[in-house]
Design a protein around this motif. Structure first.
Motif, mmCIF file in Angstrom:
data_model
loop_
_atom_site.group_PDB
_atom_site.id
_atom_site.type_symbol
_atom_site.label_atom_id
_atom_site.label_comp_id
_atom_site.label_asym_id
_atom_site.label_seq_id
_atom_site.Cartn_x
_atom_site.Cartn_y
_atom_site.Cartn_z
ATOM 1 N N SER A 4 71.387 26.856 -42.903
ATOM 2 C CA SER A 4 70.740 26.191 -43.349
ATOM 3 C C SER A 4 71.471 24.433 -42.643
ATOM 4 O O SER A 4 71.974 23.551 -43.015
ATOM 5 N N LEU A 6 69.931 20.856 -43.562
ATOM 6 C CA LEU A 6 70.559 20.682 -44.649
ATOM 7 C C LEU A 6 71.582 20.412 -45.022
ATOM 8 O O LEU A 6 72.548 19.585 -44.545
ATOM 9 N N SER A 7 72.852 21.186 -45.403
ATOM 10 C CA SER A 7 74.117 21.070 -44.624
ATOM 11 C C SER A 7 74.808 21.718 -43.956
ATOM 12 O O SER A 7 76.267 21.542 -44.272
ATOM 13 N N ASP A 8 74.526 22.797 -42.991
ATOM 14 C CA ASP A 8 75.151 22.531 -42.047
ATOM 15 C C ASP A 8 74.935 21.364 -40.942
ATOM 16 O O ASP A 8 76.274 21.635 -39.791
ATOM 17 N N GLU A 11 69.998 16.138 -42.851
ATOM 18 C CA GLU A 11 69.291 15.855 -43.780
ATOM 19 C C GLU A 11 67.902 15.335 -43.491
ATOM 20 O O GLU A 11 67.343 15.519 -44.058
ATOM 21 N N THR A 54 65.267 18.944 -46.261
ATOM 22 C CA THR A 54 65.224 18.040 -45.494
ATOM 23 C C THR A 54 64.299 17.538 -45.283
ATOM 24 O O THR A 54 63.441 17.418 -46.053
#
Length: 144
Positions: A4, A6-8, A11, A54
């Motif tokens: 992801s 966003l999480s990995d 953003e 994102t």
């Protein structure tokens, strides 16, 4: 297997090259995508790449990240092992599979080596050579 953005990663994904700013496509490729994709090939599993959540992307981010993936592994392997998830902006999936992958396959065939910010900025990364995964720092004559 899933990444992801966003999480990995971040953003707010940034520009093409590391020297242009933080969270670049080049950084994403070398810090996350390359090794995860190699793991997908080794385990014979698809790698899901989730683009949602994102602040958005510049097309150059994807050109660099996915372009390097194609250069190092081939369009055949990318099409076989990469699944793009983008419910928010399906246009990115279309751009990646219909434009970026074919263009970079042509570059790969011509051995038009991708540029790197610096030979020393990246740890060893994977490349598929004669059907075998090899990991090293691949020397490039194109440094930006």
């Amino acid at each position: 297997m899933t990444i992801s953005i966003l999480s990995d990663f971040n953003e707010s994904p940034g520009p093409r090259y590391c020297k242009q700013g933080k969270a670049s496509g080049e950084e994403f490729y070398h810090k996350i995508l390359n090794s995860k994709f190699a793991d997908a090939i080794k385990s014979k599993q698809k790698l899901q790449l989730n683009l949602d959540g994102t602040d958005g992307y510049m097309s150059s981010f994807w050109d660099e990240a996915i372009g390097n993936l194609v250069f190092d592994f081939s369009s055949q392997k990318v099409n076989e092992y990469l699944e793009i998830i983008s419910k928010e902006e399906p246009v990115w999936k279309e751009l990646i599979f219909k434009s970026i992958i074919p263009e970079w396959e042509e570059r790969r065939i011509k051995n038009d080596t991708p540029k790197k910010t610096s030979q020393n900025d990246h740890k060893a990364w994977f490349r598929l050579v004669n059907g075998q995964l090899e990991q090293k720092i691949w020397i490039s004559s194109s440094v930006v």
